[in-house]
Design an enzyme around this catalytic site. Structure first.
Site, PDB file in Angstrom:
ATOM      1  N   LYS A   1     -12.546  -8.200  13.139  1.00  0.00           N
ATOM      2  CA  LYS A   1     -12.511  -7.752  12.492  1.00  0.00           C
ATOM      3  C   LYS A   1     -11.687  -8.504  10.984  1.00  0.00           C
ATOM      4  CE  LYS A   1     -11.584  -3.794  11.251  1.00  0.00           C
ATOM      5  NZ  LYS A   1     -10.507  -2.425  11.603  1.00  0.00           N
TER       6      LYS A   1
ATOM      7  N   SER B   1      -7.117  -8.301  11.908  1.00  0.00           N
ATOM      8  CA  SER B   1      -6.358  -7.371  12.848  1.00  0.00           C
ATOM      9  C   SER B   1      -6.322  -8.040  14.039  1.00  0.00           C
ATOM     10  CB  SER B   1      -7.704  -6.638  13.156  1.00  0.00           C
ATOM     11  OG  SER B   1      -6.982  -5.755  14.518  1.00  0.00           O
TER      12      SER B   1
ATOM     13  N   THR C   1     -24.165   8.197  -8.283  1.00  0.00           N
ATOM     14  CA  THR C   1     -23.543   9.102  -8.571  1.00  0.00           C
ATOM     15  C   THR C   1     -23.267  10.294  -7.166  1.00  0.00           C
ATOM     16  OG1 THR C   1     -25.477  10.435  -9.161  1.00  0.00           O
ATOM     17  CG2 THR C   1     -24.722   9.274 -11.287  1.00  0.00           C
ATOM     18  N   HIS C   2     -22.069  10.852  -7.334  1.00  0.00           N
ATOM     19  CA  HIS C   2     -22.065  11.016  -6.248  1.00  0.00           C
ATOM     20  C   HIS C   2     -21.873  10.658  -4.589  1.00  0.00           C
ATOM     21  CE1 HIS C   2     -22.311  15.035  -8.668  1.00  0.00           C
ATOM     22  NE2 HIS C   2     -23.367  14.601  -9.150  1.00  0.00           N
TER      23      HIS C   2
ATOM     24  N   TYR D   1      21.805   8.204 -26.763  1.00  0.00           N
ATOM     25  CA  TYR D   1      22.557   7.542 -25.548  1.00  0.00           C
ATOM     26  C   TYR D   1      22.810   8.210 -24.573  1.00  0.00           C
ATOM     27  CZ  TYR D   1      23.101   4.102 -22.011  1.00  0.00           C
ATOM     28  OH  TYR D   1      23.440   3.295 -20.460  1.00  0.00           O
TER      29      TYR D   1
ATOM     30  N   ASN E   1     -10.338  -7.680   7.041  1.00  0.00           N
ATOM     31  CA  ASN E   1     -10.100  -6.219   6.464  1.00  0.00           C
ATOM     32  C   ASN E   1      -9.931  -6.834   5.181  1.00  0.00           C
ATOM     33  OD1 ASN E   1     -10.359  -5.067   8.596  1.00  0.00           O
ATOM     34  ND2 ASN E   1      -7.881  -5.966   9.773  1.00  0.00           N
TER      35      ASN E   1
ATOM     36  N   GLU F   1      -6.721  -3.214  -1.266  1.00  0.00           N
ATOM     37  CA  GLU F   1      -6.168  -2.137  -0.590  1.00  0.00           C
ATOM     38  C   GLU F   1      -5.001  -1.681  -1.119  1.00  0.00           C
ATOM     39  OE1 GLU F   1      -6.440  -1.501   4.057  1.00  0.00           O
ATOM     40  OE2 GLU F   1      -8.371  -2.378   3.793  1.00  0.00           O
TER      41      GLU F   1
ATOM     42  N   LYS G   1      15.230   0.359 -16.672  1.00  0.00           N
ATOM     43  CA  LYS G   1      14.795  -0.817 -16.489  1.00  0.00           C
ATOM     44  C   LYS G   1      14.158  -1.319 -14.488  1.00  0.00           C
ATOM     45  CE  LYS G   1      19.058  -2.089 -17.980  1.00  0.00           C
ATOM     46  NZ  LYS G   1      18.543  -0.791 -18.825  1.00  0.00           N
TER      47      LYS G   1
ATOM     48  N   GLN H   1      19.523   4.114 -18.247  1.00  0.00           N
ATOM     49  CA  GLN H   1      19.694   2.675 -17.625  1.00  0.00           C
ATOM     50  C   GLN H   1      18.518   2.570 -16.464  1.00  0.00           C
ATOM     51  OE1 GLN H   1      23.595   0.663 -16.439  1.00  0.00           O
ATOM     52  NE2 GLN H   1      23.590   1.767 -14.549  1.00  0.00           N
TER      53      GLN H   1
ATOM     54  N   SER I   1      24.587  -1.959 -13.350  1.00  0.00           N
ATOM     55  CA  SER I   1      23.093  -2.562 -13.073  1.00  0.00           C
ATOM     56  C   SER I   1      22.488  -4.152 -13.083  1.00  0.00           C
ATOM     57  CB  SER I   1      22.807  -1.907 -14.746  1.00  0.00           C
ATOM     58  OG  SER I   1      23.463  -2.316 -15.506  1.00  0.00           O
TER      59      SER I   1
END
Ligand code: ARG
Length: 461
Positions: free
Chosen positions: A283, A277, A155-156, A317, A285, A290, A325, A322, A23
């Site tokens: 564009k 783009s 709303t909506h 344990y 963006n 996002e 993490k 492990q 690890s």
């Protein structure tokens, strides 16, 4: 790296198993916490007479040197080491000889790792909270500049009633303040020291758990040795708090994405926080937002990983643990990255007040106020609602708005209407009439802003 537990085994561990088991590639980042914990443990062992004082001192000095060497890059982590605990202990013994072999007296990697994870999460929570507080201050600043920037409330995703950008932004301020509260609670609840729990059943040595707990700034030792080494509820709690924080950032991001579209054009992101783009020259963006929306799914995935990891584990344990993490560190890293990018992106965006206002002026956002006008003149709300509905239908049929509909048309529907209806349905009237506590009027938002500022002021890092 030679195994410290090699005594019982007649063969070397298979190379693939070794790599599978190791690890260090992800727990190596806990080296400052691992060393800090070992220094506290060695101090306690020396003070309790469990190891000679001189050995304790040698251990502590050796550990401090290892810390400095890893910090400066002169000591590199051995990728073949099983984990950070083994690596540090082996390096210590290499440097100081026999005294180093006494460090692990009255300790197991099980209480050691349970300690290290708590220590690092405690540090990380403090860092995340600092970033979050900076973001909160940015949001309040934007809100303060836009107490009279009228925009549609939805709303909506249909225009509903007028609000201001300040009011909208403050909604997120309160959400993020609760996120901060959750992070704070999580830190408080995890602040108990597992050291001294040993592998699972404590130890026969006369250790002093109070001492190690207080040396490491914990509230107290974890009261049960089995619990101390076998739960990871604190990882789950943190992942949960971070998931919710990310969900809030993601919802806000979704709105930013819409607001930058040509359809809305409520805001314009600074060029430094947008991308182009490869094919479409026009564009610009909103990639940052996002990505935040996308990474939210990833953090929720980390929470799911932790819950699924724990759900079938018998005490105490198990090596499954492990896996805690990578999941929790990923949630932390993603959340930090997102807040760090989101904050300056918001701070630099330009607000198109005119577009917001124009959107609020369309879509019959004042229809409720038109009905309320009749109610104030004595009509029951349901009747007023129906009359206003007919007026809206008439406007739609004739290509008008409530503001441009002639009084004669109003009166044809209900004679109670007078010239003062136009004042009653004006955007500013509709907005500033909403004086109820927590509402969007300039006066109510001022109260809210002051409360939010006071709450942010009170936050302790
Ligand atoms: N690397 C291990 C972990 O992260 C440390 C604890 C190992 N304990 C054990 N009994 N094998 O969980």
């Amino acid at each position: 790296m030679a195994k410290m537990w090699a005594g019982r085994f007649s063969k070397e561990v298979d190379e693939t198993v070794n790599a599978f088991n190791s690890s260090i590639s992800f727990d190596g980042r806990m080296y400052p916490q691992d060393i800090r914990g070992s220094i506290a443990h060695a101090t306690m062992l020396g003070d309790c007479g469990i190891i000679p004082k001189e050995d304790a001192e040698k251990i502590i000095n050796g550990l401090k040197e290892i810390l400095a060497d890893i910090d400066s890059g002169t000591l590199l982590m051995d990728p073949t080491a099983e984990d950070i605990h083994m690596f540090v202990e082996a390096e210590l013994t290499k440097r100081i000889g026999d005294a180093g072999k006494r460090l692990h007296t009255a300790r197991s990697r099980n209480d050691q790792v349970a300690l290290d994870v708590r220590l690092i999460l405690r540090d990380e929570i403090a860092e995340i909270r600092k970033l979050l507080h900076a973001l909160l201050r940015t949001l309040v600043k934007i809100a303060e500049e836009h107490t009279d920037t009228i925009m549609p409330g939805y709303t909506h995703l249909q225009r509903a009633q007028p609000v201001t950008l300040a009011h909208h932004i403050l909604a997120y301020v309160w959400m993020l303040l609760r996120d901060d509260g959750r992070l704070c609670d999580t830190a408080k609840r995890m602040n108990y020291c597992p050291l001294g729990a040993g592998a699972l059943a404590g130890t026969t040595y006369p250790i002093n758990r109070q001492q190690t707990a207080s040396l490491l700034d914990f509230t107290a030792p974890v009261p049960n040795s089995l619990d101390a080494v076998s739960d990871r509820d604190f990882c789950v709690e943190l992942a949960n708090a971070l998931s919710l924080l990310m969900v809030h950032l993601s919802r806000f991001s979704e709105e930013i994405i819409m607001w930058c579209s040509w359809e809305f054009k409520f805001i314009e992101l600074d060029d430094a926080y947008a991308t182009g783009s490869s094919i479409m020259p026009q564009k610009k963006n909103p990639d940052v937002t996002e990505l935040i929306r996308g990474k939210t799914g990833r953090v929720i995935g980390d929470l799911t990983t932790l819950l699924s990891m724990l759900k079938g584990l018998p005490l105490a344990y198990n090596k499954d643990m492990q896996e805690d993490k990578e999941a929790i560190f990923d949630a932390i890293d993603q959340a930090k990255l997102c807040i760090k990018t989101f904050d300056p992106m918001l701070a630099t965006m330009r607000v198109n007040k005119d577009r917001m206002r124009a959107a609020a002026a369309q879509g019959f956002i004042n229809a409720t106020d038109c009905a309320d006008y009749l109610v104030k003149k004595g009509l029951p709300f349901r009747d007023a609602y129906k009359i206003t509905g007919s007026l809206v239908a008439k406007c739609i049929a004739e290509g008008l708005t409530l503001e441009t509909l002639p009084l004669s048309s109003y009166q044809a529907e209900c004679p109670t209407f007078g010239e003062d209806v136009y004042e009653a349905i004006a955007l500013e009237t509709c907005l500033n009439g909403r004086i109820s506590e927590g509402g969007p009027s300039a006066a109510a938002v001022r109260v809210q802003l002051d409360a939010a500022k006071a709450a942010i002021e009170e936050l302790k890092a």
